[in-house]
Every structure is written in structure tokens, then in C-alpha cells.
Scaffold this active site. Structure first.
Site, PDB file in Angstrom:
ATOM      1  N   ILE A  54      23.510  42.868 -47.831  1.00 49.99           N
ATOM      2  CA  ILE A  54      23.756  42.015 -46.641  1.00 49.99           C
ATOM      3  C   ILE A  54      23.203  40.605 -46.833  1.00 49.99           C
ATOM      4  CG2 ILE A  54      23.939  43.909 -44.961  1.00 49.99           C
ATOM      5  CD1 ILE A  54      21.046  43.059 -44.015  1.00 49.99           C
ATOM      6  N   THR A 116      13.600  47.720 -33.526  1.00 53.64           N
ATOM      7  CA  THR A 116      12.672  48.839 -33.356  1.00 53.64           C
ATOM      8  C   THR A 116      11.588  48.529 -32.328  1.00 53.64           C
ATOM      9  OG1 THR A 116      10.842  49.943 -34.511  1.00 53.64           O
ATOM     10  CG2 THR A 116      11.588  47.909 -35.467  1.00 53.64           C
ATOM     11  N   ASP A 117      11.069  49.583 -31.713  1.00 54.65           N
ATOM     12  CA  ASP A 117       9.948  49.409 -30.771  1.00 54.65           C
ATOM     13  C   ASP A 117       8.674  48.952 -31.496  1.00 54.65           C
ATOM     14  OD1 ASP A 117       9.283  51.767 -32.110  1.00 54.65           O
ATOM     15  OD2 ASP A 117       9.005  52.965 -30.301  1.00 54.65           O
ATOM     16  N   GLU A 118       8.668  49.027 -32.841  1.00 55.25           N
ATOM     17  CA  GLU A 118       7.452  48.690 -33.581  1.00 55.25           C
ATOM     18  C   GLU A 118       7.142  47.194 -33.534  1.00 55.25           C
ATOM     19  OE1 GLU A 118       6.840  50.742 -37.246  1.00 55.25           O
ATOM     20  OE2 GLU A 118       8.108  52.405 -36.624  1.00 55.25           O
ATOM     21  N   TYR A 141       6.677  45.968 -42.448  1.00 54.03           N
ATOM     22  CA  TYR A 141       7.994  46.399 -41.939  1.00 54.03           C
ATOM     23  C   TYR A 141       8.269  45.792 -40.568  1.00 54.03           C
ATOM     24  CZ  TYR A 141      11.259  49.380 -39.319  1.00 54.03           C
ATOM     25  OH  TYR A 141      12.278  49.818 -38.511  1.00 54.03           O
ATOM     26  N   LYS A 145      11.111  43.064 -39.280  1.00 51.76           N
ATOM     27  CA  LYS A 145      12.091  43.340 -38.212  1.00 51.76           C
ATOM     28  C   LYS A 145      11.953  42.298 -37.095  1.00 51.76           C
ATOM     29  CE  LYS A 145      14.666  46.298 -37.831  1.00 51.76           C
ATOM     30  NZ  LYS A 145      16.077  46.459 -38.329  1.00 51.76           N
ATOM     31  N   LYS A 180       9.913  60.010 -43.803  1.00 52.30           N
ATOM     32  CA  LYS A 180       9.281  59.777 -42.506  1.00 52.30           C
ATOM     33  C   LYS A 180       8.774  61.106 -41.949  1.00 52.30           C
ATOM     34  CE  LYS A 180      11.545  55.435 -41.784  1.00 52.30           C
ATOM     35  NZ  LYS A 180      12.829  55.422 -42.479  1.00 52.30           N
TER      36      LYS A 180
HETATM   37  P1  NAD Z   1      17.578  54.252 -43.552  1.00 52.80           P
HETATM   38  O1  NAD Z   1      16.421  53.785 -44.382  1.00 52.80           O
HETATM   39  O2  NAD Z   1      17.890  55.698 -43.473  1.00 52.80           O
HETATM   40  O3  NAD Z   1      18.920  53.523 -44.041  1.00 52.80           O
HETATM   41  C1  NAD Z   1      18.979  52.156 -44.307  1.00 52.80           C
HETATM   42  C2  NAD Z   1      20.356  51.876 -44.917  1.00 52.80           C
HETATM   43  O4  NAD Z   1      20.444  50.467 -45.190  1.00 52.80           O
HETATM   44  C3  NAD Z   1      20.587  52.593 -46.252  1.00 52.80           C
HETATM   45  O5  NAD Z   1      21.878  53.134 -46.280  1.00 52.80           O
HETATM   46  C4  NAD Z   1      20.411  51.490 -47.287  1.00 52.80           C
HETATM   47  O6  NAD Z   1      21.145  51.722 -48.469  1.00 52.80           O
HETATM   48  C5  NAD Z   1      20.930  50.285 -46.518  1.00 52.80           C
HETATM   49  N1  NAD Z   1      20.383  49.007 -47.018  1.00 52.80           N
HETATM   50  C6  NAD Z   1      19.088  48.708 -47.267  1.00 52.80           C
HETATM   51  N2  NAD Z   1      18.996  47.436 -47.720  1.00 52.80           N
HETATM   52  C7  NAD Z   1      20.262  46.924 -47.719  1.00 52.80           C
HETATM   53  C8  NAD Z   1      20.814  45.658 -48.050  1.00 52.80           C
HETATM   54  N3  NAD Z   1      20.037  44.651 -48.486  1.00 52.80           N
HETATM   55  N4  NAD Z   1      22.148  45.483 -47.922  1.00 52.80           N
HETATM   56  C9  NAD Z   1      22.947  46.504 -47.501  1.00 52.80           C
HETATM   57  N5  NAD Z   1      22.470  47.717 -47.179  1.00 52.80           N
HETATM   58  C10 NAD Z   1      21.151  47.930 -47.277  1.00 52.80           C
HETATM   59  O7  NAD Z   1      17.322  53.598 -42.116  1.00 52.80           O
HETATM   60  P2  NAD Z   1      17.454  54.223 -40.652  1.00 52.80           P
HETATM   61  O8  NAD Z   1      16.238  55.020 -40.374  1.00 52.80           O
HETATM   62  O9  NAD Z   1      18.796  54.813 -40.497  1.00 52.80           O
HETATM   63  O10 NAD Z   1      17.355  52.891 -39.791  1.00 52.80           O
HETATM   64  C11 NAD Z   1      18.524  52.121 -39.503  1.00 52.80           C
HETATM   65  C12 NAD Z   1      18.125  50.929 -38.632  1.00 52.80           C
HETATM   66  O11 NAD Z   1      17.513  51.401 -37.437  1.00 52.80           O
HETATM   67  C13 NAD Z   1      17.115  50.006 -39.306  1.00 52.80           C
HETATM   68  O12 NAD Z   1      17.458  48.683 -39.007  1.00 52.80           O
HETATM   69  C14 NAD Z   1      15.797  50.373 -38.644  1.00 52.80           C
HETATM   70  O13 NAD Z   1      14.898  49.279 -38.619  1.00 52.80           O
HETATM   71  C15 NAD Z   1      16.249  50.778 -37.262  1.00 52.80           C
HETATM   72  N6  NAD Z   1      15.387  51.758 -36.581  1.00 52.80           N
HETATM   73  C16 NAD Z   1      15.057  52.928 -37.205  1.00 52.80           C
HETATM   74  C17 NAD Z   1      14.266  53.850 -36.529  1.00 52.80           C
HETATM   75  C18 NAD Z   1      13.854  55.169 -37.170  1.00 52.80           C
HETATM   76  O14 NAD Z   1      13.017  55.877 -36.610  1.00 52.80           O
HETATM   77  N7  NAD Z   1      14.411  55.552 -38.303  1.00 52.80           N
HETATM   78  C19 NAD Z   1      13.834  53.590 -35.225  1.00 52.80           C
HETATM   79  C20 NAD Z   1      14.222  52.377 -34.608  1.00 52.80           C
HETATM   80  C21 NAD Z   1      15.010  51.479 -35.311  1.00 52.80           C
HETATM   81  P1  TYD Z   2       6.795  57.470 -39.585  1.00 51.63           P
HETATM   82  O1  TYD Z   2       7.774  58.587 -39.503  1.00 51.63           O
HETATM   83  O2  TYD Z   2       6.510  56.859 -40.918  1.00 51.63           O
HETATM   84  O3  TYD Z   2       7.275  56.381 -38.535  1.00 51.63           O
HETATM   85  P2  TYD Z   2       6.494  55.057 -37.988  1.00 51.63           P
HETATM   86  O4  TYD Z   2       5.311  54.799 -38.796  1.00 51.63           O
HETATM   87  O5  TYD Z   2       7.540  54.042 -38.223  1.00 51.63           O
HETATM   88  O6  TYD Z   2       6.187  55.348 -36.571  1.00 51.63           O
HETATM   89  O7  TYD Z   2       5.418  57.982 -38.987  1.00 51.63           O
HETATM   90  C1  TYD Z   2       5.343  58.538 -37.682  1.00 51.63           C
HETATM   91  C2  TYD Z   2       3.886  58.848 -37.424  1.00 51.63           C
HETATM   92  O8  TYD Z   2       3.473  59.880 -38.317  1.00 51.63           O
HETATM   93  C3  TYD Z   2       2.958  57.662 -37.685  1.00 51.63           C
HETATM   94  O9  TYD Z   2       1.893  57.682 -36.736  1.00 51.63           O
HETATM   95  C4  TYD Z   2       2.419  57.938 -39.068  1.00 51.63           C
HETATM   96  C5  TYD Z   2       2.378  59.455 -39.135  1.00 51.63           C
HETATM   97  N1  TYD Z   2       2.566  60.036 -40.489  1.00 51.63           N
HETATM   98  C6  TYD Z   2       1.614  60.931 -41.000  1.00 51.63           C
HETATM   99  O10 TYD Z   2       0.618  61.279 -40.330  1.00 51.63           O
HETATM  100  N2  TYD Z   2       1.814  61.409 -42.250  1.00 51.63           N
HETATM  101  C7  TYD Z   2       2.866  61.061 -43.028  1.00 51.63           C
HETATM  102  O11 TYD Z   2       2.981  61.534 -44.198  1.00 51.63           O
HETATM  103  C8  TYD Z   2       3.851  60.168 -42.476  1.00 51.63           C
HETATM  104  C9  TYD Z   2       5.051  59.752 -43.293  1.00 51.63           C
HETATM  105  C10 TYD Z   2       3.657  59.680 -41.206  1.00 51.63           C
END
Ligand code: NAD
Ligand code: TYD
Length: 329
Positions: A54, A116-118, A141, A145, A180
Site C-alpha cells: 500500500i 484501533t482502540d489502542e 504499533y 496507527k 495474538k
Molecule cells: P493481520 O495482521 O491479520 O493482517 C494484516 C494484513 O495486511 C495481511 O494480510 C498483510 O499481508 C497485509 N499487509 C501488511 N502490510 C502491508 C502492506 N504494506 N501493503 C499491503 N498489505 C499489507 O491484521 P488484522 O488483525 O486483520 O487487522 C486488520 C486491521 O484492523 C489493521 O489495520 C489493524 O490495525 C486493525 N485492528 C485490528 C484489531 C485486532 O484485534 N486484530 C483490532 C482493532 C483494529
Molecule cells: P494481544 O492479543 O497481543 O493484543 P493487544 O496487545 O493488541 O491488546 O494481547 C492481548 C492481551 O494479552 C495483552 O494484555 C497482552 C496479553 N498477552 C499475554 O499475556 N501473553 C501473550 O503471549 C500475548 C501475545 C498477549
């Protein structure tokens, strides 16, 4: 609509692509296929895939030609990896976002930034972040964002781009790469491997099912106002509660729990006020403890062929770097 979904081969993005296709939309996926991107997440789903970055204007222009809307899921997403090396996070989450906004500026496409809420940082017990609260990101991270979000708001104000932002809570469900908390602990428990709980495990996260998250994002795509931000929350649980529920659902032994050295800069609690998205009609359908997590555990139990190959090769090197000394210590 013809919609460009960036990061559509990742976890939440692939749920979103399936949702749009079910709704009769044409979908173009632009994905770099990093370690987290997996075309198998879209097997059997009608879409066009452009493999590219992207942050590469040529790839963005090629993928985005003729699209009415852009929904940006593409990001580096894992906090622990951002602590090991922030550079890719700034490249994709900030510069990449800007390149997509340039496309929206040139073509007039509607734009949704999946954030994200983060970005609000951690919150005291009892507080919930609202969309106009200050940004106080703690990790590389969440800082990246937040940088992407600020680019979006600047493009709305300066160039009149028709963009909105969603800020979703911790998301869980099928097809989540096993780094995660939920997919890592579920797959480790199924393999009889240790569950590394950071610190005291009393950190609180809100848990949101991927399908509910995607429903909110699609609602914002169609009904959201330019320049507006919409929080999407979930169910609050302490990490240890989630861990014990995973042990119960997988039938694994509680002796697998290891309290390990805490994450640097670890946010204690996230919580959002999502009244604004609810006012558009959004209602999450999944209950985390009763249906969402049990169904997710069943998915990982039944889809070992999806995650077992992932947990080898480069994943093992990452796992060693992240956990080996913690688990020994
Ligand atoms: P993910 O890590 O599973 O997937 C990310 C995708 O983006 C992958 O398919 C990767 O190949 C692609 N990607 C990475 N860098 C790229 C680049 N430079 N160009 C094109 N493609 C690229 O992520 P996810 O957990 O599905 O999260 C998706 C979105 O939602 C993110 O923007 C994340 O910040 C946001 N989000 C995630 C969570 C969560 O808990 N997972 C919560 C809130 C928001
Ligand atoms: P994570 O799934 O990495 O999401 P985020 O940090 O973006 O909220 O982690 C969720 C919670 O779990 C966070 O408080 C960190 C904790 N965690 C562990 O305790 N052990 C682990 O191995 C991981 C990956 C996360």
C-alpha cells in the site's frame, strides 16, 4: 459497489471481503502477503487479488482503478513485533495510509480507515474512551496507527477527502494468525504447550468478534460521515479470565499457565464508548464467553491444517525470540 479492500488476505480483512461478496459487491484485494497475509483465507471467495504494497503508489493505482470505495485493513498489527522493530509499522501504517489517501483524493473514492482502540492508550477503571478524546498511544504499533488516523483527518480537512475512521477493540474469530492472545493460547493449549501470561494477567481488553467488527465497518462505509470517527467495543475481560476459559474449552491442564516477564510499556486496560456507532444501528451479535470463544476454539480444533504449517519455519524463529528466555526465566 466496486471496493478496494487492502489487507484483505489477513484476519479481519478476509472476513470483510466475504461479507462484501455476500452482499453483492465487487472486491479487489491489495495485499503484500506478509507473514500475516494468507490467500487461503479467501479460498472459494470471488475476488481479484493484486499482490503489492500500500506504500507503493504504482500498485495502489493499479489495484484502485475504477473503485468506488477503499477500506484500509492493511497494517503491521502485532504490538510485540512492534517492540522488536517499529520501522515496518511506520512504513505501512503511516506512509501506506497516506498513499491510499492520495488515491482517494485523485479518484474521489469513499475511504474508511480501520483503526484501533489502542490509539487512546490505557484507561483508568471506570473510564471509556470517546472518539474526541486525546490520542495517547503507548506502543510503536499504536503510535503508527495514531499517525495513520491523523493523516486521514488531515486529508479530510485539507483536500475534502470523503473519509471516516473506525476504532475497534481486540478482535477474535477464525483465521487469526496465531501470535495474538486468543489464537496463540488456543493453539498452544491444543498442542499441550505453555501459555505465557504477561505479568499478573490482570490486564483488561474488550473482546469483539470479527464478524461484528466487520458489520460495524460496513455500516460506517455506507452511513458514516466524512471526518467522523466511530468506536466499536466488545466484552471486557481480564487476560487470566480469557486464559482459564480457553483451558476449559480445550480441556487443557491449568499447569500450562506460565506467568512470564511483562511486555514493555504494557497497557493495563482498554475500553471504549461506542454509543456513536450504536446510534447508526450497530449491535454486536456474538457473546464472547457463551458463543464467540467456544465457536472460535472449535474452528481451531477442526482446522489444524490451516494453523499447523504456520507454526513452523519463520514463526518458530519469532516465537523463540519473543518467548524462549521468558519461558526459561
Ligand atoms: P493481520 O495482521 O491479520 O493482517 C494484516 C494484513 O495486511 C495481511 O494480510 C498483510 O499481508 C497485509 N499487509 C501488511 N502490510 C502491508 C502492506 N504494506 N501493503 C499491503 N498489505 C499489507 O491484521 P488484522 O488483525 O486483520 O487487522 C486488520 C486491521 O484492523 C489493521 O489495520 C489493524 O490495525 C486493525 N485492528 C485490528 C484489531 C485486532 O484485534 N486484530 C483490532 C482493532 C483494529
Ligand atoms: P494481544 O492479543 O497481543 O493484543 P493487544 O496487545 O493488541 O491488546 O494481547 C492481548 C492481551 O494479552 C495483552 O494484555 C497482552 C496479553 N498477552 C499475554 O499475556 N501473553 C501473550 O503471549 C500475548 C501475545 C498477549
Amino acid at each position: 459497489m466496486r471496493v478496494l479492500v487492502t489487507g484483505g488476505a489477513g484476519f479481519i480483512g478476509s472476513h470483510f471481503v466475504k461479507r462484501l461478496v455476500r452482499g453483492g459487491h465487487d472486491v479487489v484485494v491489495l495485499d503484500k502477503l506478509t507473514y500475516a497475509g494468507n490467500p487461503a483465507n479467501l479460498a472459494g471467495v470471488e475476488h481479484e487479488l493484486v499482490v503489492g504494497d500500500i506504500a507503493d503508489p504504482e500498485a495502489v493505482a493499479r489495484a484502485g482503478a475504477g473503485c468506488d470505495a477503499i477500506v484500509n485493513f492493511a497494517a503491521e498489527t502485532h504490538v510485540d513485533r512492534s517492540i522488536l522493530g517499529p520501522k515496518e509499522f511506520v512504513h505501512t501504517d503511516v506512509l501506506g495510509t497516506m498513499c491510499l489517501l492520495e488515491l482517494a483524493r485523485e479518484t474521489g473514492a469513499r475511504y474508511v480507515q480501520v483503526s484501533t482502540d489502542e490509539v487512546y492508550g490505557d484507561l483508568e477503571a471506570g473510564c471509556r474512551a470517546r472518539e474526541d478524546d486525546p490520542l495517547r498511544p503507548s506502543s510503536p504499533y499504536s503510535a503508527a496507527k495514531a499517525g495513520g488516523d491523523l493523516q486521514v483527518l488531515a486529508y479530510v480537512r485539507t483536500y475534502g477527502v470523503n473519509a471516516s475512521i473506525t476504532r475497534g477493540a481486540n478482535t477474535y474469530g477464525a483465521n487469526q494468525y496465531p501470535e495474538k492472545l486468543v489464537p496463540l493460547f488456543v493453539t498452544n493449549a491444543l498442542e499441550g504447550q505453555p501459555l505465557p501470561v504477561y505479568g499478573d494477567g490482570k490486564q483488561v481488553r474488550e473482546w469483539l468478534h470479527a464478524e461484528d467488527h466487520c458489520a460495524g465497518i460496513e455500516l460506517v462505509l455506507h452511513e458514516g460521515a466524512p471526518g467522523e470517527i466511530y468506536n466499536a467495543g466488545g466484552e471486557d475481560h481480564e487476560n487470566l479470565e480469557v486464559t482459564y476459559r480457553i483451558l476449559e474449552l480445550t480441556g487443557a491442564d491449568p499447569s500450562l499457565i506460565r506467568h512470564v516477564e511483562d511486555r514493555a510499556g504494557h497497557d493495563r486496560r482498554y475500553a471504549v464508548d461506542d454509543a456513536k456507532l450504536r446510534a447508526l444501528g450497530w449491535r454486536p451479535r456474538h457473546s464472547f464467553g457463551e458463543t464467540g470463544l467456544p465457536e472460535t476454539v472449535d474452528w481451531y480444533r477442526e482446522n489444524r491444517a490451516w494453523w499447523e504449517p504456520i507454526k513452523s519455519g519463520a514463526y518458530r524463529a519469532y516465537y523463540e525470540e519473543q518467548y524462549a528466555s521468558r519461558l526459561k526465566g
